[in-house]
Scaffold this motif. Structure first.
Motif, mmCIF file in Angstrom:
data_model
loop_
_atom_site.group_PDB
_atom_site.id
_atom_site.type_symbol
_atom_site.label_atom_id
_atom_site.label_comp_id
_atom_site.label_asym_id
_atom_site.label_seq_id
_atom_site.Cartn_x
_atom_site.Cartn_y
_atom_site.Cartn_z
ATOM 1 N N LYS A 26 -4.405 -1.768 -8.098
ATOM 2 C CA LYS A 26 -3.661 -2.088 -6.888
ATOM 3 C C LYS A 26 -2.642 -3.176 -7.198
ATOM 4 O O LYS A 26 -2.926 -4.130 -7.932
ATOM 5 C CB LYS A 26 -4.600 -2.559 -5.769
ATOM 6 C CG LYS A 26 -3.862 -2.802 -4.449
ATOM 7 C CD LYS A 26 -4.806 -3.152 -3.314
ATOM 8 C CE LYS A 26 -4.021 -3.302 -2.001
ATOM 9 N NZ LYS A 26 -4.893 -3.636 -0.859
ATOM 10 N N THR A 28 -0.148 -5.999 -5.511
ATOM 11 C CA THR A 28 0.040 -6.789 -4.290
ATOM 12 C C THR A 28 1.120 -7.838 -4.498
ATOM 13 O O THR A 28 1.500 -8.152 -5.628
ATOM 14 C CB THR A 28 -1.264 -7.491 -3.868
ATOM 15 O OG1 THR A 28 -1.644 -8.418 -4.898
ATOM 16 C CG2 THR A 28 -2.380 -6.484 -3.660
ATOM 17 N N GLY A 34 -0.340 -5.087 -0.167
ATOM 18 C CA GLY A 34 0.012 -4.044 -1.117
ATOM 19 C C GLY A 34 1.510 -3.787 -1.160
ATOM 20 O O GLY A 34 2.182 -3.790 -0.128
ATOM 21 N N GLU A 36 4.467 -1.211 -1.912
ATOM 22 C CA GLU A 36 4.690 0.229 -1.989
ATOM 23 C C GLU A 36 5.769 0.601 -2.990
ATOM 24 O O GLU A 36 6.711 -0.147 -3.234
ATOM 25 C CB GLU A 36 5.090 0.773 -0.617
ATOM 26 C CG GLU A 36 6.366 0.186 -0.066
ATOM 27 C CD GLU A 36 6.688 0.686 1.324
ATOM 28 O OE1 GLU A 36 5.896 1.464 1.883
ATOM 29 O OE2 GLU A 36 7.736 0.301 1.862
ATOM 30 N N SER A 49 3.345 3.515 -7.216
ATOM 31 C CA SER A 49 2.272 3.127 -6.296
ATOM 32 C C SER A 49 2.495 3.746 -4.923
ATOM 33 O O SER A 49 3.627 4.043 -4.529
ATOM 34 C CB SER A 49 2.193 1.597 -6.188
ATOM 35 O OG SER A 49 3.366 1.078 -5.585
ATOM 36 N N GLY A 53 -0.009 0.221 -2.199
ATOM 37 C CA GLY A 53 0.019 -0.464 -3.486
ATOM 38 C C GLY A 53 -0.920 0.101 -4.529
ATOM 39 O O GLY A 53 -0.967 -0.405 -5.661
#
Length: 266
Positions: A26, A28, A34, A36, A49, A53
């Motif tokens: 993930k 961030t 998160g 994108e 992603s 995320g």
């Protein structure tokens, strides 16, 4: 003999499957939100992603280059092979700060006008087929004779059969093929099979200033989709680029996606 051959094929296939790692993670920001549509790459392997995320990238044996995370709003980050080879990573990106041009203030009453046309319609079209995210970005080159403040983009979708599809637009300043974004955040547009055969006008949410006598490139890419389907745009006779998002290599094109812009002239 046939049975031995079949067993050999199965063993070889299993070896190919086993000789890879699947890296999940993930991405961030510094606040834990998160991020994108971050480009994630190892050598020529590439993914993006999702809106929260999360990402997954399958890496065959032998690829040990750093994993690179790139997004125009954040500083590019790299992870060495020893960090991601376990198959699970957590990445935190810091916001990037660009020295964007200041908007020119004028006392004159400004009227919105077309500041860049699509070009001449060409036979055929430009399509992205059966992909979840594109490794390529494509779009026109713009050479300015004045200072412009962009307010909107216009283009047509000829066909869209994806159940959902997200397209990204980024405007870059071009200096000796070095591309520098002129906006803090990309422009994302959502499409579906219900949004085809129509003209789309996209209003910009931040000031995009194009300077006089400067070359620009408007890059369009598919960053997310349902995976099966197609999205096609009419092609126009106009100089453009196609850019490989993993290698950064750029190729000139005599025809490209028809994108026009409206805004103010200073």
């Amino acid at each position: 003999m046939k049975r031995i051959l079949l067993i050999l094929i199965i063993v070889l296939w299993q070896s190919v499957v086993w000789a890879q790692i699947s890296v999940k993670g993930k991405i961030t920001d510094v606040n834990g939100k998160g991020v994108e549509y971050v480009s994630v790459g190892v050598d020529s392997l590439f993914t993006i992603s999702d809106v929260d995320g999360y990402f997954e990238l399958k890496i065959p044996d032998g690829h040990t280059a750093p994993m690179i995370f790139h997004h125009i709003s954040y500083r590019t980050q790299q992870l060495p092979f020893d960090t991601y080879k376990s198959g699970s990573v957590s990445v935190k990106l810091e916001e990037d700060i660009y020295n964007l041009s200041n908007v020119i203030i004028s006392n004159k009453e400004l009227k919105e006008k077309t500041i860049s046309h699509k070009g001449f319609k060409a036979p055929g079209d430009v399509g992205f087929n059966n992909i979840r995210n594109s490794i390529y970005e494509i779009g026109p080159i713009v050479n300015n004779k004045n200072n412009y403040l962009v307010r909107s983009f216009n283009f047509k979708v000829e066909e869209c059969t994806y159940s959902y599809c997200t397209v990204r637009i980024i405007v870059y300043e071009v200096n000796d093929k070095k591309l520098t974004p002129v906006q803090h955040k990309p422009i994302y547009i959502d499409f579906s099979d219900k949004k085809q055969f129509t003209e789309h006008t996209i209003e910009v949410k931040e000031d995009i200033l194009l300077k006089k006598n400067q070359k620009y490139y408007i890059g369009l890419a598919v960053v997310s989709s349902s995976g099966k389907g197609t999205i096609h745009f009419p092609a126009y006779i106009r100089k453009g680029y196609v850019r490989n998002l993993t290698s950064g290599k750029i190729k000139k094109l005599p025809a490209t996606i028809g994108l026009s812009m409206k805004g103010f002239v200073f």
